[in-house]
Design an enzyme around this catalytic site. Sequence first.
Site, short mmCIF file in Angstrom:
data_model
loop_
_atom_site.label_atom_id
_atom_site.label_comp_id
_atom_site.label_asym_id
_atom_site.label_seq_id
_atom_site.Cartn_x
_atom_site.Cartn_y
_atom_site.Cartn_z
N CYS A 68 37.05 43.60 31.58
CA CYS A 68 35.66 42.83 33.02
C CYS A 68 35.70 44.96 33.47
CB CYS A 68 37.31 42.82 34.02
SG CYS A 68 35.51 41.79 35.55
N CYS A 72 39.21 45.68 39.81
CA CYS A 72 40.05 44.96 41.45
C CYS A 72 41.06 45.84 41.01
CB CYS A 72 40.01 43.57 41.30
SG CYS A 72 38.38 42.92 41.42
N CYS A 75 44.06 42.79 39.05
CA CYS A 75 43.80 42.23 37.98
C CYS A 75 44.47 43.14 36.46
CB CYS A 75 42.71 41.89 37.67
SG CYS A 75 42.42 41.16 36.95
N CYS A 112 40.26 24.12 35.86
CA CYS A 112 39.23 25.57 36.08
C CYS A 112 39.07 26.57 34.79
CB CYS A 112 40.49 26.48 37.35
SG CYS A 112 40.58 25.19 38.37
N CYS A 143 36.44 23.08 38.16
CA CYS A 143 36.26 24.40 38.62
C CYS A 143 35.75 25.42 37.52
CB CYS A 143 37.19 24.53 39.54
SG CYS A 143 37.15 26.03 40.74
N CYS A 203 35.36 26.95 46.91
CA CYS A 203 36.56 27.15 46.71
C CYS A 203 37.33 28.62 46.34
CB CYS A 203 37.37 27.17 45.61
SG CYS A 203 38.79 27.43 44.82
N ARG A 275 45.43 26.01 48.21
CA ARG A 275 46.16 25.91 47.04
C ARG A 275 47.22 27.03 46.69
NH1 ARG A 275 42.35 26.37 42.77
NH2 ARG A 275 42.32 23.64 43.34
N1 SAM Z 1 36.24 37.57 37.54
C1 SAM Z 1 36.70 35.90 38.48
C2 SAM Z 1 36.08 36.67 39.65
O1 SAM Z 1 36.87 37.63 39.91
O2 SAM Z 1 35.97 35.99 40.82
C3 SAM Z 1 36.66 34.87 38.59
C4 SAM Z 1 38.06 35.14 37.94
S1 SAM Z 1 38.96 36.46 38.95
C5 SAM Z 1 41.56 36.78 38.26
C6 SAM Z 1 40.35 35.24 40.26
C7 SAM Z 1 41.46 35.49 41.18
O3 SAM Z 1 42.48 35.57 40.39
C8 SAM Z 1 40.47 36.96 41.68
O4 SAM Z 1 39.27 36.72 42.80
C9 SAM Z 1 42.48 37.19 41.96
O5 SAM Z 1 42.12 36.29 43.15
C10 SAM Z 1 43.01 36.06 41.68
N2 SAM Z 1 43.94 37.12 40.82
C11 SAM Z 1 43.43 37.55 40.21
N3 SAM Z 1 44.69 38.46 39.21
C12 SAM Z 1 45.69 38.15 40.27
C13 SAM Z 1 46.77 39.04 40.71
N4 SAM Z 1 47.82 39.31 39.46
N5 SAM Z 1 47.79 38.28 41.35
C14 SAM Z 1 47.46 37.57 42.67
N6 SAM Z 1 45.93 36.85 42.13
C15 SAM Z 1 45.55 36.98 41.35
FE1 SF4 Z 2 37.09 41.20 36.72
FE2 SF4 Z 2 39.65 40.41 37.47
FE3 SF4 Z 2 38.11 41.82 39.20
FE4 SF4 Z 2 38.17 38.51 38.48
S1 SF4 Z 2 39.42 39.85 39.32
S2 SF4 Z 2 36.13 40.46 38.55
S3 SF4 Z 2 38.19 39.13 36.09
S4 SF4 Z 2 38.77 43.06 37.01
#
Ligand code: SAM
Ligand code: SF4
Length: 334
Positions: A68, A72, A75, A112, A143, A203, A275
Amino acid sequence: MTPFDTMSTHRSDVRGASDGNTGLKEALFIYNLPFNDLLHRAHTIHRSNFDPNAVQMSRLLSVKTGGCAEDCGYCSQSAHYPTGVKASKLLEVEHVLSEARKARDGGATRYCMGAAWRSPKDRDMEAITAMVRGVRALGMETCMTLGMLTPQQSARLADAGLDYYNHNIDTSERFYSEIITTRSFVDRLETLANVREAGIKVCAGGILGMGETVDDRVSMLVTLANLPMPPESVPINMLIPIPGSMLANAQPINPIDFVRTVALARILMPTSYVRLSAGRTDMSDETQALCFFVGANSIFVGETLLTADNPGEDRDAALFRRLGLRGEQLEPIV
Ligand code: SAM
Ligand code: SF4
Ligand code: DTB
């Protein structure tokens, strides 16, 4: 067959009792109430809007993993960090539908699908909408979480029958840029508005345990509660520290603070599903029980979330039995 007992819930029985505009000061006061007062208040509100022993169960699938462009800090799928997650292409529609069928047979009522995208490309929309149609045809709610959406993409997803779009604000506006620099808090709100405008249920929630202050946590919930319409579903994730990511060594959140935040979510958004999302593998049964008591009424089931571990069916079935909880069953989708 599912190990979870099921029950039927009539959505129309849920009372619409939104609090209106709750300010930060008032919300902080509630968060800091003596613990027993907070528990009592949250549980009373929960009980007057939902069956307190029913928990909605969703199943997650990563339909496009890794690589990606966003940074973030939490992530595993960001290309900016050496997390070891390999990038892969969008899964075939048939593969997704066969996984969804298994999830339904395991008791999930919502499926989802998540993609590691900043935003979907228009060329991907055909496969994505086919996934939505196919999962709906299996009798589950759908979802998706695909990153930022334009109004046009939102309308296409609505047209395919998408029930929910997950798009988290993750933290407070103040703290946002310390976690993510490749997009802004306002970008997130814009997609939420596009999704709402298209008629898809929202959501939206966030993550606790990223080094945020109490004010940040409370402010995040106040932002969600004060959206033109609060989200129908509010995921509260506990950070899963991902080795190699920016937050690999973040200080874990204290369980009492975690429960306080879930309780505040219930109080500020009385009719939304709250959730208990990522992080349950490292949570004690007692912490989860308190979360269910103060108003969490939805979980992800299965061994895996998107890339990280989840407790799995055996541990959840045992916990549900000990707590006398049941999986919520859907009214037939028409
Ligand atoms: N890429 C899209 C986005 O960021 O909106 C969808 C996937 S993203 C992985 C969905 C959500 O998962 C993130 O917004 C975050 O809140 C949660 N998430 C991701 N990594 C995480 C982690 N290591 N621990 C807890 N929540 C996490
Ligand atoms: Fe990409 Fe992870 Fe951020 Fe979603 S949460 S935008 S998958 S880096
Ligand atoms: C949400 O708030 N939590 C889910 C879902 N929305 C998509 C994702 C949790 C991801 C946990 C980390 C992982 O599995 O990689």
